[in-house]
Design an enzyme around this catalytic site. Structure first.
Site, short mmCIF file in Angstrom:
data_model
loop_
_atom_site.label_atom_id
_atom_site.label_comp_id
_atom_site.label_asym_id
_atom_site.label_seq_id
_atom_site.Cartn_x
_atom_site.Cartn_y
_atom_site.Cartn_z
N HIS A 224 0.84 -1.19 0.00
CA HIS A 224 0.00 0.00 0.00
C HIS A 224 0.87 1.25 0.00
O HIS A 224 0.44 2.33 0.39
CB HIS A 224 -0.94 -0.01 1.21
CG HIS A 224 -2.28 0.57 0.93
ND1 HIS A 224 -2.78 1.68 1.58
CD2 HIS A 224 -3.25 0.20 0.05
CE1 HIS A 224 -3.98 1.96 1.11
NE2 HIS A 224 -4.29 1.08 0.18
N ASP B 41 -9.45 11.76 -4.43
CA ASP B 41 -8.29 11.52 -3.58
C ASP B 41 -7.59 12.85 -3.36
O ASP B 41 -8.11 13.91 -3.74
CB ASP B 41 -7.35 10.50 -4.24
CG ASP B 41 -6.64 9.62 -3.22
OD1 ASP B 41 -5.88 10.18 -2.40
OD2 ASP B 41 -6.84 8.40 -3.24
N HIS C 79 -12.01 8.52 -1.60
CA HIS C 79 -10.82 7.75 -1.24
C HIS C 79 -9.79 8.63 -0.53
O HIS C 79 -8.61 8.30 -0.49
CB HIS C 79 -10.21 7.13 -2.52
CG HIS C 79 -9.29 5.99 -2.27
ND1 HIS C 79 -7.94 6.06 -2.53
CD2 HIS C 79 -9.51 4.74 -1.80
CE1 HIS C 79 -7.37 4.91 -2.23
NE2 HIS C 79 -8.29 4.08 -1.78
N GLU D 241 2.72 0.55 4.46
CA GLU D 241 2.18 1.91 4.28
C GLU D 241 3.30 2.95 4.34
O GLU D 241 4.35 2.71 4.94
CB GLU D 241 1.17 2.23 5.41
CG GLU D 241 0.02 1.26 5.54
CD GLU D 241 -1.11 1.54 4.56
OE1 GLU D 241 -1.00 2.51 3.78
OE2 GLU D 241 -2.10 0.78 4.59
#
Length: 447
Positions: A133, A164, A353, A381
């Site tokens: 991710h 986003d 998102h 992440e």
């Protein structure tokens, strides 16, 4: 120090100086697509892209074609595309069985006869237990940071878009650090394989190297030069983490705890980790204003309209709404007092998102982290923490927030959110069954 303040902790983080004029915020998905294609076309030295997936559709094809065109113009251009290993080798959730995007990558590579390497990164032996991710597009010395992946809806090709955040950051040191991490922490791993070449090994055959890769990723960090003075003005700290109690998780919690006046949080799925919920409640008790901008269930990327056949994955948006309702009910006093603002984002027909955190007027977190248990425990992440002590970005941050809020509606009472009794019959039946065996709590850890 054992009892150092959250702000002292944040100030001690390594960071790189940033020119305020070198940060540009894009307002729309279409602008993101245009600028990304422009940057690729102008690339002279390197293009490094990390995203959950590069999809075999019109949007993904446009990006891949641009990468091949850039390589044709600049044969020595250093290109590396990183996507999740598992996601690239399956079809869409709920769709019929497919070979995934990897077959498309191989077909394009054979036709083009150019080297545009696409790497599959296995963060875990199963997709349910962790994915790549990591976010960020490094093109020469510019970092384009967004939580977006690469397909039609993220690039607004067609009628629908998925909103986003999009930041262009011109910073050679930051770009070098992000590329160095990809090269040293990911591309050096024997578990990472090219997906644009045939004879891809099976996940079963590389289980051992995947486990070793994950173990090594737990200690991997972005590296910054240590021989330069610590910036006193606008600066950026790149952060990365995987697994429980990782450094990124710790910074997120410390960041929220550092707020003295106001916290703004964006998350598409309301399923906050306990550590985040705990510190938010503490801040509310102190009188800090907390704004949480979350997607309406109909703006969730897993939402299935009543006109379409129901699939199990379509229950997720309702689970998130149930979480939100419970939280709102517990914090109704703070909502009524105006200390807590729960804002539902809904631009009809489109999806949400957005991720990120704003603290007072001097800290921002750009991230792909969904602020949920999965992000805190399973996925790899990253994030960029911006420290702006002189508030040089305050005006642009306000503009960005205003743009985000234009499609939101404030919840004034928890009863405004639907309950299980209001849901479609198939959703109701599934959620009741999950609740009886407490599987809903288990699912919240993985989805």
């Amino acid at each position: 120090m054992l009892f150092e303040s959250p702000r002292a902790f944040l100030r001690a983080l390594p960071r790189v100086q940033q020119d305020a004029n070198g940060i540009e915020i894009l307002a729309t998905t279409a602008q993101f697509r245009t600028r990304l294609l422009e940057q690729i076309a102008q690339a002279k030295q390197r293009i490094y892209i990390a995203a959950l997936y590069l999809q075999h559709d019109e949007g993904g094809a446009e990006i891949l074609a641009a990468l091949y065109a850039a390589k044709a113009r600049q044969p020595y251009l250093d290109i590396a595309i990183l996507v999740d290993w598992h996601r690239a080798q399956r079809g869409l959730i709920g769709a019929a069985a497919q070979s995934g995007n990897a077959g498309w990558y191989q077909s394009e590579a054979q036709q083009q006869q150019l080297e545009v390497p696409i790497y599959g990164v296995p963060v875990q032996t199963r997709e349910l237990l962790g994915v790549l991710h990591l976010k960020g597009f490094v093109i020469d010395d510019t970092v384009i940071y967004s939580g977006a992946s690469l397909n039609n809806v993220y690039l607004h090709i067609g009628e629908r878009y998925r909103a986003d955040r999009y930041h262009l950051i011109r910073n050679q040191i930051l770009a070098n650090s992000m590329v160095q991490f990809i090269q040293e922490a990911l591309l050096s791993q024997t578990a990472v394989h090219r997906l644009d070449r045939p004879s891809i090994p099976s996940t079963k055959d590389i289980r051992g190297t995947i486990r070793l890769c994950r173990q090594q990723l737990k200690s991997a960090r972005y590296k910054l030069a240590t021989n330069t003075p610590t910036p006193t003005g606008l600066a950026i700290t790149p952060l990365v983490g995987v697994g429980q109690r990782n450094p990124l998780n710790r910074v997120i919690v410390k960041l929220i705890a550092a707020a003295e006046r106001k916290i703004v949080i964006c998350t598409p799925y309301f399923n906050l980790p306990r550590s985040v919920t705990k510190i938010i409640k503490q801040q509310l008790k102190k009188g800090v204003q907390v704004d949480i901008i979350v997607g309406d269930k109909t703006a969730n990327d897993f939402f299935i309209p009543a006109s379409e056949p129901f699939k199990t994955i379509g229950a997720l948006p309702y689970l998130y709404e149930m979480n939100l309702r419970r939280f709102a009910k517990a914090q109704q006093t703070a909502i009524h007092a105006g200390r807590l603002n729960l804002l539902l984002w809904n631009d009809v027909g489109h999806s949400y998102h957005l991720k990120g955190i704003w603290i007072d007027d001097d800290y921002q977190l750009l991230t792909g982290n969904n602020l949920n248990p999965r992000a805190f425990n399973l996925d790899l992440e990253n994030a960029l923490l911006i420290h702006d002590p002189q508030q040089q970005l305050a005006a642009s941050a306000q503009i960005e927030q205003t743009q985000i809020r234009q499609h939101t509606q404030r919840i004034t009472h928890f009863a405004e959110l639907e309950t299980l009794a209001d849901y479609p019959e198939k959703v109701k039946k599934l959620l009741r069954r999950l609740s009886r065996i407490r599987a809903d709590r288990l699912l919240s850890r993985f989805l």
